[in-house]
Design an enzyme around this catalytic site. Structure first.
Site, PDB file in Angstrom:
ATOM      1  N   TYR A   1      50.349  24.393  46.424  1.00  0.00           N
ATOM      2  CA  TYR A   1      49.809  25.209  45.336  1.00  0.00           C
ATOM      3  C   TYR A   1      50.942  25.718  44.444  1.00  0.00           C
ATOM      4  O   TYR A   1      50.939  25.504  43.230  1.00  0.00           O
ATOM      5  CB  TYR A   1      49.033  26.374  45.934  1.00  0.00           C
ATOM      6  CG  TYR A   1      48.322  27.261  44.940  1.00  0.00           C
ATOM      7  CD1 TYR A   1      47.185  26.823  44.267  1.00  0.00           C
ATOM      8  CD2 TYR A   1      48.781  28.552  44.685  1.00  0.00           C
ATOM      9  CE1 TYR A   1      46.519  27.653  43.372  1.00  0.00           C
ATOM     10  CE2 TYR A   1      48.117  29.386  43.785  1.00  0.00           C
ATOM     11  CZ  TYR A   1      46.986  28.926  43.133  1.00  0.00           C
ATOM     12  OH  TYR A   1      46.334  29.751  42.246  1.00  0.00           O
TER      13      TYR A   1
ATOM     14  N   GLY B   1      52.935  22.857  42.808  1.00  0.00           N
ATOM     15  CA  GLY B   1      52.044  22.158  41.868  1.00  0.00           C
ATOM     16  C   GLY B   1      51.913  22.950  40.575  1.00  0.00           C
ATOM     17  O   GLY B   1      52.013  22.409  39.468  1.00  0.00           O
ATOM     18  N   LYS B   2      51.738  24.262  40.716  1.00  0.00           N
ATOM     19  CA  LYS B   2      51.590  25.121  39.528  1.00  0.00           C
ATOM     20  C   LYS B   2      52.907  25.222  38.770  1.00  0.00           C
ATOM     21  O   LYS B   2      52.925  25.327  37.540  1.00  0.00           O
ATOM     22  CB  LYS B   2      51.131  26.520  39.953  1.00  0.00           C
ATOM     23  CG  LYS B   2      49.683  26.568  40.426  1.00  0.00           C
ATOM     24  CD  LYS B   2      48.711  26.505  39.273  1.00  0.00           C
ATOM     25  CE  LYS B   2      47.278  26.711  39.734  1.00  0.00           C
ATOM     26  NZ  LYS B   2      46.319  26.730  38.625  1.00  0.00           N
TER      27      LYS B   2
ATOM     28  N   VAL C   1      39.815  40.165  49.124  1.00  0.00           N
ATOM     29  CA  VAL C   1      38.765  41.072  48.635  1.00  0.00           C
ATOM     30  C   VAL C   1      37.392  40.588  49.102  1.00  0.00           C
ATOM     31  O   VAL C   1      36.593  41.369  49.653  1.00  0.00           O
ATOM     32  CB  VAL C   1      38.809  41.206  47.093  1.00  0.00           C
ATOM     33  CG1 VAL C   1      37.625  42.019  46.597  1.00  0.00           C
ATOM     34  CG2 VAL C   1      40.124  41.855  46.647  1.00  0.00           C
ATOM     35  N   SER C   2      37.124  39.290  48.936  1.00  0.00           N
ATOM     36  CA  SER C   2      35.813  38.777  49.358  1.00  0.00           C
ATOM     37  C   SER C   2      35.682  38.864  50.877  1.00  0.00           C
ATOM     38  O   SER C   2      34.632  39.260  51.396  1.00  0.00           O
ATOM     39  CB  SER C   2      35.600  37.345  48.855  1.00  0.00           C
ATOM     40  OG  SER C   2      36.747  36.568  49.046  1.00  0.00           O
ATOM     41  N   ASN C   3      36.740  38.525  51.614  1.00  0.00           N
ATOM     42  CA  ASN C   3      36.673  38.640  53.074  1.00  0.00           C
ATOM     43  C   ASN C   3      36.305  40.057  53.509  1.00  0.00           C
ATOM     44  O   ASN C   3      35.359  40.257  54.276  1.00  0.00           O
ATOM     45  CB  ASN C   3      38.033  38.294  53.693  1.00  0.00           C
ATOM     46  CG  ASN C   3      38.112  36.834  54.136  1.00  0.00           C
ATOM     47  OD1 ASN C   3      37.269  36.034  53.786  1.00  0.00           O
ATOM     48  ND2 ASN C   3      39.139  36.510  54.892  1.00  0.00           N
ATOM     49  N   PHE C   4      37.047  41.041  53.011  1.00  0.00           N
ATOM     50  CA  PHE C   4      36.830  42.420  53.471  1.00  0.00           C
ATOM     51  C   PHE C   4      35.421  42.904  53.109  1.00  0.00           C
ATOM     52  O   PHE C   4      34.744  43.553  53.919  1.00  0.00           O
ATOM     53  CB  PHE C   4      37.878  43.366  52.870  1.00  0.00           C
ATOM     54  CG  PHE C   4      39.258  43.257  53.497  1.00  0.00           C
ATOM     55  CD1 PHE C   4      39.490  42.435  54.591  1.00  0.00           C
ATOM     56  CD2 PHE C   4      40.325  43.991  52.975  1.00  0.00           C
ATOM     57  CE1 PHE C   4      40.767  42.337  55.169  1.00  0.00           C
ATOM     58  CE2 PHE C   4      41.600  43.905  53.545  1.00  0.00           C
ATOM     59  CZ  PHE C   4      41.816  43.080  54.635  1.00  0.00           C
TER      60      PHE C   4
ATOM     61  N   ARG D   1      53.747  42.138  45.724  1.00  0.00           N
ATOM     62  CA  ARG D   1      53.445  41.471  44.451  1.00  0.00           C
ATOM     63  C   ARG D   1      52.863  42.489  43.472  1.00  0.00           C
ATOM     64  O   ARG D   1      51.887  43.176  43.774  1.00  0.00           O
ATOM     65  CB  ARG D   1      52.453  40.352  44.696  1.00  0.00           C
ATOM     66  CG  ARG D   1      52.360  39.438  43.503  1.00  0.00           C
ATOM     67  CD  ARG D   1      51.335  38.404  43.699  1.00  0.00           C
ATOM     68  NE  ARG D   1      51.737  37.328  44.565  1.00  0.00           N
ATOM     69  CZ  ARG D   1      50.871  36.607  45.262  1.00  0.00           C
ATOM     70  NH1 ARG D   1      49.604  36.881  45.219  1.00  0.00           N
ATOM     71  NH2 ARG D   1      51.292  35.600  45.993  1.00  0.00           N
TER      72      ARG D   1
END
Ligand code: NAD
Ligand code: UDP
Length: 326
Positions: A149, A152-153, A192-195, A281
């Protein structure tokens, strides 16, 4: 006869989380939108409400292969963004970033049109400079599990800037920091979605490491606003520009905040930290403020509440299924 004031806008990755919000906003602004997606992590459900609009089209296509289309603007959001998904087929991830950039830049060169690249804070790797400035070159492992990732970016950015220097393709490169909101995939493994899903289902919240690593979370509406401002900015404003919310949180504090806002009685469990997980970050967004007159408006609490509402509705309506990764 086509209304020439209306732009024909290509959104690669338009059926994903960010791409679908962008398609929606572009339609609201009156443009014709063509969503190109291979549905690796995106879904038709994300763009279902848009399909009734005659100015919206969806095309199944993998951007690792060339495209021949007539368009006035291109946004490249195609690439799995969560570690779980981009590591599932790492070679395809690198190909998506690199071959995808080559093919979309070729299309932009042919059409002489602006092209936006959704780059990432991951280009800074596990940064030694904090907060991260655009001038920082990063601290990136070229052979680790996140490299497909990150590298690649980074290579895509190289292709964009060479196309600008050598072929005068009008480019817009944004380095996006962690963004969240409705339509995140419940199983994509992002924090965020996991939690939220774990809290709503009464499952333990999985904190990796001790949870002292930090991230800065931007709500999706703030992000789409600055993406559009950047695209409308004069041609010499190429980026890279950091876009994200500079408010910085430890992962453990995010877990506690999600528990508070959901009222969940879930516990917190600690799991091993994934390899090369950046320790801190936070974007320096001075450049975005000066050049685009933008700064995020939506604080974490407000954005989390909206995202929790989305997941409550989606989970109770049976529209989403949840597997063992949460
Ligand atoms: P997402 O996984 O929800 O969306 C990516 C979309 O790209 C999906 O619809 C997927 O099916 C599509 N796609 C993947 N490979 C493709 C290919 N080869 N051809 C065509 N379509 C393909 O992720 P997202 O969070 O919406 O991220 C969108 C973009 O923004 C990505 O490029 C990502 O790197 C970048 N980004 C996102 C974040 C974030 O926090 N969400 C942060 C930094 C950068
Ligand atoms: N994380 C976590 N629990 C999870 C998912 C992620 O503690 O269930 C951590 C992860 O290790 C990282 C941070 O949360 O330190 C952000 O992870 P995410 O995958 O959302 O984004 P990225 O690592 O790409 O910034």
């Amino acid at each position: 006869m086509r209304d020439l004031r209306r732009k024909r806008v290509l959104v690669a990755g338009g059926a994903g989380f960010l791409g679908s919000h962008l398609c929606e906003r572009l339609l609201t602004e009156g443009h014709d939108v063509l969503c190109v997606d291979n549905f690796f992590t995106g879904s038709r459900a994300n763009v279902l409400p848009l399909l009734a609009n005659p100015r919206f089209e969806v095309m199944r296509h993998d951007i690792c292969f060339p495209l021949h289309l007539e368009v006035d603007e291109i946004y490249n959001f195609a690439c799995p963004a969560s570690p779980l998904h981009y590591q599932a087929d790492p070679i395809q991830t690198t190909k998506t970033s690199v071959l995808g950039a080559i093919h979309l830049l070729e299309l932009a060169r042919r059409m002489r049109c602006k092209i936006f690249q959704a780059s990432t804070s991951e280009v800074y790797g596990d940064p030694h400079l904090h907060p991260q400035l655009e001038s920082y070159w990063g601290n990136v492992n070229p052979i680790g599990e996140r490299s497909c990732y990150d590298e690649g970016k980074r290579c895509a950015e190289t292709l964009f800037f060479d196309s600008w220097r050598k072929e005068k393709v009008p480019i817009k490169v944004a380095r996006i920091f962690n963004t969240y909101g409705p339509r995140m995939h419940p199983n994509d493994g992002r924090v965020v979605s996991n939690f939220i899903v774990q809290a709503l289902l009464g499952h333990p919240l999985t904190v990796y490491g001790e949870g002292t690593q930090t991230r800065s979370f931007c709500y999706v509406d703030d992000l789409i606003e600055v993406v559009l401002r950047f695209m409308k900015a004069p041609e010499h404003i190429t980026g890279p520009i950091n876009i994200g919310n500079p408010a910085e949180f430890q992962v453990i504090d995010l877990a506690r905040e999600v528990l508070r806002l959901t009222g969940s009685r879930s516990t917190i469990v600690y799991k091993p930290l994934p390899s090369d997980d950046p320790r801190q970050r936070r974007p320096d967004i001075q450049r975005a403020k000066e050049l685009l007159g933008w700064e995020p408006r939506i604080a974490l609490e407000e954005g989390l509440k909206a995202t929790i509402l989305y997941f409550e509705g989606a989970l109770s309506g049976g529209a989403l299924t949840v597997n063992e990764c949460v």
